[in-house]
Structures are given as structure tokens and as C-alpha cells.
Motif scaffolding. Structure first.
Motif, PDB file in Angstrom:
ATOM      1  N   ILE A   5      32.417 118.967  41.684  1.00 39.87           N
ATOM      2  CA  ILE A   5      33.712 119.472  41.231  1.00 39.87           C
ATOM      3  C   ILE A   5      34.637 118.263  41.194  1.00 39.87           C
ATOM      4  O   ILE A   5      34.636 117.441  42.108  1.00 39.87           O
ATOM      5  N   TYR A   6      35.399 118.158  40.120  1.00 43.41           N
ATOM      6  CA  TYR A   6      36.299 117.016  39.957  1.00 43.41           C
ATOM      7  C   TYR A   6      37.730 117.458  40.216  1.00 43.41           C
ATOM      8  O   TYR A   6      38.177 118.466  39.686  1.00 43.41           O
ATOM      9  N   LEU A   7      38.423 116.686  41.037  1.00 42.94           N
ATOM     10  CA  LEU A   7      39.810 116.978  41.369  1.00 42.94           C
ATOM     11  C   LEU A   7      40.658 115.758  41.020  1.00 42.94           C
ATOM     12  O   LEU A   7      40.223 114.620  41.192  1.00 42.94           O
ATOM     13  N   GLU A  14      43.690 109.146  39.314  1.00 42.93           N
ATOM     14  CA  GLU A  14      42.522 109.079  40.179  1.00 42.93           C
ATOM     15  C   GLU A  14      41.814 110.423  40.158  1.00 42.93           C
ATOM     16  O   GLU A  14      42.415 111.458  40.411  1.00 42.93           O
ATOM     17  N   THR A  15      40.527 110.394  39.840  1.00 39.62           N
ATOM     18  CA  THR A  15      39.718 111.602  39.870  1.00 39.62           C
ATOM     19  C   THR A  15      38.698 111.453  40.987  1.00 39.62           C
ATOM     20  O   THR A  15      38.032 110.427  41.100  1.00 39.62           O
ATOM     21  N   VAL A  16      38.582 112.485  41.806  1.00 43.81           N
ATOM     22  CA  VAL A  16      37.651 112.478  42.930  1.00 43.81           C
ATOM     23  C   VAL A  16      36.576 113.521  42.670  1.00 43.81           C
ATOM     24  O   VAL A  16      36.885 114.666  42.337  1.00 43.81           O
ATOM     25  N   ALA A  17      35.325 113.119  42.807  1.00 44.66           N
ATOM     26  CA  ALA A  17      34.198 114.041  42.650  1.00 44.66           C
ATOM     27  C   ALA A  17      33.774 114.526  44.038  1.00 44.66           C
ATOM     28  O   ALA A  17      33.558 113.730  44.945  1.00 44.66           O
ATOM     29  N   VAL A  18      33.673 115.838  44.180  1.00 47.97           N
ATOM     30  CA  VAL A  18      33.255 116.439  45.446  1.00 47.97           C
ATOM     31  C   VAL A  18      32.014 117.273  45.179  1.00 47.97           C
ATOM     32  O   VAL A  18      31.997 118.112  44.281  1.00 47.97           O
ATOM     33  N   GLY A  19      30.970 117.042  45.939  1.00 49.97           N
ATOM     34  CA  GLY A  19      29.741 117.802  45.796  1.00 49.97           C
ATOM     35  C   GLY A  19      29.924 119.261  46.175  1.00 49.97           C
ATOM     36  O   GLY A  19      30.852 119.615  46.908  1.00 49.97           O
ATOM     37  N   THR A  20      29.044 120.109  45.682  1.00 56.68           N
ATOM     38  CA  THR A  20      29.146 121.535  45.992  1.00 56.68           C
ATOM     39  C   THR A  20      28.071 121.997  46.961  1.00 56.68           C
ATOM     40  O   THR A  20      28.140 123.099  47.464  1.00 56.68           O
ATOM     41  N   GLY A  21      27.097 121.184  47.232  1.00 57.16           N
ATOM     42  CA  GLY A  21      26.003 121.605  48.097  1.00 57.16           C
ATOM     43  C   GLY A  21      26.116 121.032  49.498  1.00 57.16           C
ATOM     44  O   GLY A  21      27.198 120.753  50.003  1.00 57.16           O
ATOM     45  N   VAL A  96      44.190 118.973  41.992  1.00 59.08           N
ATOM     46  CA  VAL A  96      43.818 120.189  41.279  1.00 59.08           C
ATOM     47  C   VAL A  96      42.474 119.962  40.601  1.00 59.08           C
ATOM     48  O   VAL A  96      42.107 118.843  40.248  1.00 59.08           O
ATOM     49  N   VAL A  97      41.747 121.052  40.410  1.00 56.57           N
ATOM     50  CA  VAL A  97      40.437 120.987  39.777  1.00 56.57           C
ATOM     51  C   VAL A  97      40.626 120.720  38.286  1.00 56.57           C
ATOM     52  O   VAL A  97      41.459 121.347  37.632  1.00 56.57           O
ATOM     53  N   VAL A  98      39.859 119.769  37.754  1.00 52.32           N
ATOM     54  CA  VAL A  98      39.902 119.430  36.337  1.00 52.32           C
ATOM     55  C   VAL A  98      38.494 119.486  35.766  1.00 52.32           C
ATOM     56  O   VAL A  98      37.506 119.572  36.501  1.00 52.32           O
ATOM     57  N   GLN A  99      38.410 119.432  34.455  1.00 57.55           N
ATOM     58  CA  GLN A  99      37.115 119.395  33.785  1.00 57.55           C
ATOM     59  C   GLN A  99      36.435 118.055  34.081  1.00 57.55           C
ATOM     60  O   GLN A  99      37.102 117.039  34.243  1.00 57.55           O
ATOM     61  N   PRO A 100      35.112 118.045  34.120  1.00 54.56           N
ATOM     62  CA  PRO A 100      34.426 116.772  34.367  1.00 54.56           C
ATOM     63  C   PRO A 100      34.698 115.779  33.252  1.00 54.56           C
ATOM     64  O   PRO A 100      34.871 116.173  32.098  1.00 54.56           O
ATOM     65  N   PRO A 101      34.768 114.496  33.599  1.00 55.28           N
ATOM     66  CA  PRO A 101      35.005 113.501  32.558  1.00 55.28           C
ATOM     67  C   PRO A 101      33.851 113.475  31.570  1.00 55.28           C
ATOM     68  O   PRO A 101      32.699 113.636  31.947  1.00 55.28           O
ATOM     69  N   VAL A 102      34.190 113.281  30.306  1.00 56.16           N
ATOM     70  CA  VAL A 102      33.178 113.252  29.253  1.00 56.16           C
ATOM     71  C   VAL A 102      32.894 111.799  28.910  1.00 56.16           C
ATOM     72  O   VAL A 102      33.808 111.024  28.623  1.00 56.16           O
TER      73      VAL A 102
END
Length: 109
Positions: A5-7, A14-21, A96-102
Motif C-alpha cells: 500500500i502506498y501512502l 515522499e511516497t512510502v510503501a507499506v507491505g500488507t502481509g 494518505v493512501v494513493v495509487q501505486p506509482p506507474v
């Protein structure tokens, strides 16, 4: 492979990626992992629980075995909930949650 999930913080680029598992870092490194994520309250709680479980092992053989089992269970719980705690902490800071970078596809020439 676990999804991410990207926040993003609205005022920062700054975008932070957080795992879901499951978080292996939280299981294996405990409070050091929490400190690296700047989760100060979780760092304090994890350090306090680990310290109590360590000192309970010094009281006797039976208590030591119980302390070891509780320590393993606490580590597994930290691994199971670590990424959720990280996401919650970031959301409390305004992320806040954003769409993953493309990423554009590269064409072979």
C-alpha cells in the motif's frame, strides 16, 4: 509476494510503501525494526515487553521456559501486526493512501 500500500504526505513529495502481509523485520528485529520506521510508541512497548520477558527467564527454569514461549509468541504477533502498525502510524502523521506509482514500460529495440 505480499502486496504493498502506498501512502503519501500531502505536503511532501515522499511516497512510502507499506507491505500488507507478515513483517519478517518486525519478527526478527523487534524494537529495532520499529525504531527504523520511527514508530516511537511501538519501539518503547516492544522494548519493554522484551525486557520483561528476558528478566522473567532469570527467575527459574520453569519461568524461563514460559518466558521463552511468550517471547516467541510476542515476536510472531509483532510480525503479524507490524505492517498494520506502520500504516496506522503513517496515517496518524497525515499520510494518505494513493495509487501505486506507474512505471512506463521499456521497449526493447
Amino acid at each position: 509476494m505480499a502486496e504493498k500500500i502506498y501512502l503519501r504526505h500531502p505536503g511532501k513529495d515522499e511516497t512510502v510503501a507499506v507491505g500488507t502481509g507478515f513483517s519478517w523485520g518486525a519478527l526478527l528485529l523487534g524494537f529495532v525494526w520499529a525504531m527504523s520506521k520511527r514508530m516511537w510508541f511501538a519501539t518503547f512497548v516492544m522494548l519493554a515487553v522484551n525486557t520483561l520477558l528476558f528478566f522473567s527467564g532469570l527467575w527459574g527454569e520453569t519461568i524461563g521456559t514460559i518466558g521463552l514461549v511468550l517471547s516467541v509468541l510476542f515476536g510472531v504477533a509483532c510480525g503479524a501486526y507490524g505492517n498494520q502498525w506502520h500504516r496506522w502510524t503513517l496515517e496518524q502523521r497525515g499520510y494518505v493512501v494513493v495509487q501505486p506509482p506507474v512505471h512506463p514500460q521499456r521497449r526493447a529495440t
